[in-house]
Design a protein around this motif. Structure first.
Motif, short mmCIF file in Angstrom:
data_model
loop_
_atom_site.label_atom_id
_atom_site.label_comp_id
_atom_site.label_asym_id
_atom_site.label_seq_id
_atom_site.Cartn_x
_atom_site.Cartn_y
_atom_site.Cartn_z
N MET A 59 106.59 68.73 25.54
CA MET A 59 106.28 68.02 26.77
C MET A 59 105.57 68.96 27.72
O MET A 59 106.07 70.05 28.00
CB MET A 59 107.57 67.52 27.43
N GLY A 60 104.46 68.52 28.23
CA GLY A 60 103.74 69.27 29.24
C GLY A 60 104.10 68.73 30.62
O GLY A 60 104.94 67.85 30.76
N LYS A 61 103.46 69.28 31.62
CA LYS A 61 103.71 68.83 32.99
C LYS A 61 102.40 68.71 33.74
O LYS A 61 101.50 69.52 33.58
CB LYS A 61 104.60 69.81 33.74
N LEU A 62 102.32 67.67 34.55
CA LEU A 62 101.26 67.53 35.52
C LEU A 62 101.92 67.82 36.85
O LEU A 62 102.86 67.13 37.24
CB LEU A 62 100.69 66.10 35.48
N LEU A 63 101.49 68.90 37.51
CA LEU A 63 102.03 69.28 38.82
C LEU A 63 101.03 68.81 39.87
O LEU A 63 99.84 69.15 39.79
CB LEU A 63 102.24 70.79 38.90
N TYR A 64 101.51 68.05 40.85
CA TYR A 64 100.60 67.40 41.77
C TYR A 64 101.03 67.58 43.22
O TYR A 64 102.21 67.45 43.55
CB TYR A 64 100.55 65.90 41.44
N GLY A 65 100.07 67.88 44.07
CA GLY A 65 100.31 67.96 45.50
C GLY A 65 100.88 69.31 45.93
O GLY A 65 101.26 70.14 45.11
N PRO A 66 100.93 69.52 47.24
CA PRO A 66 101.42 70.80 47.77
C PRO A 66 102.88 71.06 47.42
O PRO A 66 103.30 72.22 47.32
CB PRO A 66 101.23 70.69 49.27
N GLN A 67 103.68 70.02 47.21
CA GLN A 67 105.08 70.20 46.81
C GLN A 67 105.21 70.34 45.30
O GLN A 67 106.30 70.49 44.78
CB GLN A 67 105.95 69.02 47.28
N GLN A 68 104.10 70.27 44.59
CA GLN A 68 104.05 70.36 43.14
C GLN A 68 105.02 69.40 42.45
O GLN A 68 105.85 69.80 41.64
CB GLN A 68 104.27 71.79 42.67
N ARG A 69 104.89 68.13 42.78
CA ARG A 69 105.68 67.11 42.07
C ARG A 69 105.36 67.22 40.59
O ARG A 69 104.20 67.26 40.20
CB ARG A 69 105.31 65.73 42.58
N ALA A 70 106.39 67.28 39.76
CA ALA A 70 106.19 67.47 38.33
C ALA A 70 106.40 66.17 37.57
O ALA A 70 107.43 65.52 37.71
CB ALA A 70 107.16 68.52 37.80
N LEU A 71 105.41 65.80 36.78
CA LEU A 71 105.52 64.66 35.87
C LEU A 71 105.52 65.21 34.45
O LEU A 71 104.56 65.89 34.06
CB LEU A 71 104.33 63.71 36.04
N GLU A 72 106.57 64.96 33.69
CA GLU A 72 106.61 65.41 32.30
C GLU A 72 105.85 64.42 31.43
O GLU A 72 106.12 63.22 31.46
CB GLU A 72 108.05 65.55 31.82
N ILE A 73 104.91 64.96 30.66
CA ILE A 73 104.03 64.14 29.83
C ILE A 73 103.85 64.84 28.50
O ILE A 73 103.67 66.07 28.45
CB ILE A 73 102.66 63.95 30.51
N ASP A 74 103.88 64.09 27.41
CA ASP A 74 103.63 64.64 26.08
C ASP A 74 102.32 65.43 26.10
O ASP A 74 101.33 64.98 26.68
CB ASP A 74 103.57 63.48 25.08
N ASP A 75 102.31 66.61 25.48
CA ASP A 75 101.12 67.47 25.48
C ASP A 75 99.87 66.74 25.02
O ASP A 75 98.79 66.93 25.58
CB ASP A 75 101.34 68.69 24.57
N ARG A 76 99.99 65.93 23.98
CA ARG A 76 98.81 65.24 23.44
C ARG A 76 98.24 64.26 24.46
O ARG A 76 97.03 64.22 24.70
CB ARG A 76 99.18 64.55 22.13
N LEU A 77 99.11 63.46 25.06
CA LEU A 77 98.65 62.53 26.09
C LEU A 77 98.09 63.30 27.28
O LEU A 77 97.03 62.96 27.81
CB LEU A 77 99.79 61.61 26.54
N LEU A 78 98.77 64.36 27.69
CA LEU A 78 98.33 65.15 28.84
C LEU A 78 96.93 65.73 28.61
O LEU A 78 96.11 65.77 29.53
CB LEU A 78 99.34 66.25 29.15
N ALA A 79 96.64 66.17 27.40
CA ALA A 79 95.32 66.72 27.10
C ALA A 79 94.23 65.67 27.31
O ALA A 79 93.15 65.97 27.84
CB ALA A 79 95.28 67.25 25.67
#
Length: 111
Positions: A1-21
């Motif tokens: 599982m990868g992560k998309l970190l978003y915004g100044p607070q670095q909200r983390a969304l866990e996403i499968d590496d393949r989908l995240l790519a």
């Protein structure tokens, strides 16, 4: 599982590496053009179910973190399908599709 970190607070969304790519390619293409858009997903039942949406904007920090050591092969059909969702107004995470356009049985689970 990868992560998309978003915004100044670095909200983390866990996403499968393949989908995240694949999402990374679509997201960075839009942001590079200076375009803002919504990104939506469905939460797992274990997380309470429901849906989530964030607004992506070139001025908001974003980071992609992959846990796997290899870059996945890019599925052009899936990439085109993801791009089509954002062109209709909202990027939406979806199961991987095969080159023929049918859903891949091994990737039908929500992320």
């Amino acid at each position: 599982m990868g992560k998309l970190l978003y915004g100044p607070q670095q909200r983390a969304l866990e996403i499968d590496d393949r989908l995240l790519a694949h999402l990374k390619i679509v997201i960075l293409t839009k942001l590079r053009r200076g375009e803002s858009f919504a990104f939506s997903w469905e939460n797992e039942v274990a997380e309470g179910g429901g849906r989530g949406t964030i607004w992506l904007n070139p001025g908001i920090p974003i980071e992609f973190t992959f846990y796997g050591g290899r870059r996945p092969a890019i599925n052009r059909a899936w990439l085109q399908a993801l791009t089509a969702t954002v062109e209709r107004g909202e990027l939406h995470a979806m199961p991987e599709i095969e080159e023929t356009g049918s859903a891949s049985p091994s990737n039908q689970a929500r992320w």
